[in-house]
Scaffold this motif. Sequence first.
Motif, PDB file in Angstrom:
ATOM      1  N   ASP A 270      -1.122   6.228   1.019  1.00 17.10           N
ATOM      2  CA  ASP A 270      -0.091   6.340  -0.205  1.00 17.10           C
ATOM      3  C   ASP A 270      -0.763   4.929  -0.838  1.00 17.10           C
ATOM      4  N   ALA A 271      -1.677   4.504  -1.100  1.00 16.10           N
ATOM      5  CA  ALA A 271      -1.611   3.790  -2.438  1.00 16.10           C
ATOM      6  C   ALA A 271      -2.249   4.489  -3.498  1.00 16.10           C
TER       7      ALA A 271
ATOM      8  N   LEU B 120       0.655  -1.094   0.360  1.00 15.30           N
ATOM      9  CA  LEU B 120      -0.049  -0.047  -0.432  1.00 15.30           C
ATOM     10  C   LEU B 120       0.704   0.866   0.089  1.00 15.30           C
TER      11      LEU B 120
ATOM     12  N   VAL C 260      -2.576   3.078   3.986  1.00 12.03           N
ATOM     13  CA  VAL C 260      -3.320   3.003   2.892  1.00 12.03           C
ATOM     14  C   VAL C 260      -3.793   4.941   2.425  1.00 12.03           C
TER      15      VAL C 260
ATOM     16  N   ALA D  62      -7.959   9.793   1.964  1.00 16.34           N
ATOM     17  CA  ALA D  62      -6.976   9.215   0.840  1.00 16.34           C
ATOM     18  C   ALA D  62      -7.843   9.293  -0.362  1.00 16.34           C
TER      19      ALA D  62
ATOM     20  N   ASP E 109      -3.930   5.060  -7.159  1.00 17.75           N
ATOM     21  CA  ASP E 109      -4.845   4.364  -7.342  1.00 17.75           C
ATOM     22  C   ASP E 109      -4.802   3.239  -7.147  1.00 17.75           C
TER      23      ASP E 109
ATOM     24  N   ALA F 294      -9.262   4.986   4.088  1.00 11.10           N
ATOM     25  CA  ALA F 294      -9.025   5.043   2.475  1.00 11.10           C
ATOM     26  C   ALA F 294     -10.185   6.398   2.249  1.00 11.10           C
TER      27      ALA F 294
ATOM     28  N   ALA G  47      -9.158   6.493  -2.146  1.00 12.75           N
ATOM     29  CA  ALA G  47      -8.598   5.740  -2.942  1.00 12.75           C
ATOM     30  C   ALA G  47      -9.786   4.782  -3.529  1.00 12.75           C
ATOM     31  N   ASP G  48      -8.576   3.864  -3.842  1.00 16.25           N
ATOM     32  CA  ASP G  48     -10.159   3.227  -5.071  1.00 16.25           C
ATOM     33  C   ASP G  48     -10.195   1.423  -3.659  1.00 16.25           C
TER      34      ASP G  48
END
Length: 511
Positions: A433-434, A395, A431, A465, A436, A462, A467-468
Amino acid sequence: MTAFVLVSGMFTGTHVWRETAARLTAAGAEAHTVALTGLDGPCTAPAGGIDLETHIADVLTVIDSVGTAQDREVVLVGHDYGIHPALGAADRRAERVGRVVHLDSGMPQDGVPALAAVPDRSLRARLAAAGGRADTGDVLKPPAGADEWRLWGSTAGVPDATLDRLTALAAPQPLATLLQPLSLTGAVATVPTTGVLCTRNGASIETVQMMVGFGDPALQALTDPRVTFFELPTGHWPMLSAPAELTDVLLRAAAGEGHRLVPADAAVPPAHLRPFPLDVPEALRERHGNVDLHLPDADGPRPAVLFVHGGPVPADARPTPRDWPTLTGYARLAAAGGAVGAVVDHRLHDLSDYERAAADVAAAVEAVRADPAVDADRVALWFFSGAGLITTDWLAAPPRWLRCLAATYPVLAPLPAWGLSGSRFHPARAVADAGDLPLVLTRVGLEAPEIAATVEEFLAAAEDAGADVEVVDVPHGHHAFEGVDPTDETREAVQRAMRAVLDRVGRHGAP
């Protein structure tokens, strides 16, 4: 008449038992608290020469003071570190002790120092390194506030004022009490025992039963009919957070009540060895070191999904995870969908093994990507249960070829008792820094609350951020639902999660 002898843990004294002792007395029992030398009282440095044997002698003094009346049974309760002197004393007075209660504590073994149970693993390593140079007067400073107490266990349920008082009365722990090995003759093995697990601290009967089911010989003694278990939905200091509930549990434990575990060789197999809920055709399987590849009936390099088992799993568990029906089922299902299903046996045998388990997974990823049957640019990773913490590295810096990361009933932040709060294994933080990277998370509705809390922490981070994340919910599913809940709901959840992963990794040609 039952006489309870109460032994407190690190940094604490008899004051922590005040309300529980009063309730036991009101219920008609006797309650005797043990003042451990150097610990009971204000925060003052103890005199030199205090070690584990000193504290065992303290417990023996109280046991002997109870007397030898035939109608008076001694129930010895050890909380946290207190189980070490409690067991040492019980081993020398086995004929006087009717039961030993492990109150949110470990299972100390002969020849093992209490240092092995210190939850903060980095601190444990430093203390172990200093052990050879330690003086008998050396001490470990007590927590200075709420944040530091949490390093030693969950403070859930403890009122702020009570936690402040705990800090004010905390005493330095004599270092020799942690470094001196526990010496047992084996006599204590004849004494009935009860484990009281505080679930907000990360322990549960379900978890212990799962570990027994793995076949660990060291845990088979827990299936003895004389061994019982209780759970308390609170943190590591139940005498401060739930004294009424703790009193009830102690009285019931003294009466021989409690949950009893099922032996590993029982007729009903443990959850991890039950059939996969879907009827999946077998695929050609190749074994390469610690990695199995389940190959699709297709030409040319194919995308791959590497399945990473949870744990800890005892080193001598048989069969090993790559032969568990759940993991082979998922791998075959991936192969049926046109991808290579890979399963790795990694070395997460203990909570201290996350570093080497993460290294095993990284090595397995490279081995899978290097295989000629695999398209090295289209790989997904799928983590289960306790392996959820290993998602952190992927992640934090997702490589270009990682097309999807999946997690099923995962642990996504260290549990309080795991001693990993200061480590890098914290997916709920990583997460952010995850980027896309597509994430597929299977969440069960009947999850243990302490694990469910880590999932919600992760999802909140998430969302912040952007996140997907696709969440596959199993409202009536338990942890390890594939073997526990073979229902239409769980079958659909497995299929939906697999479709989501294969769609993201690309089934045919370039995605």
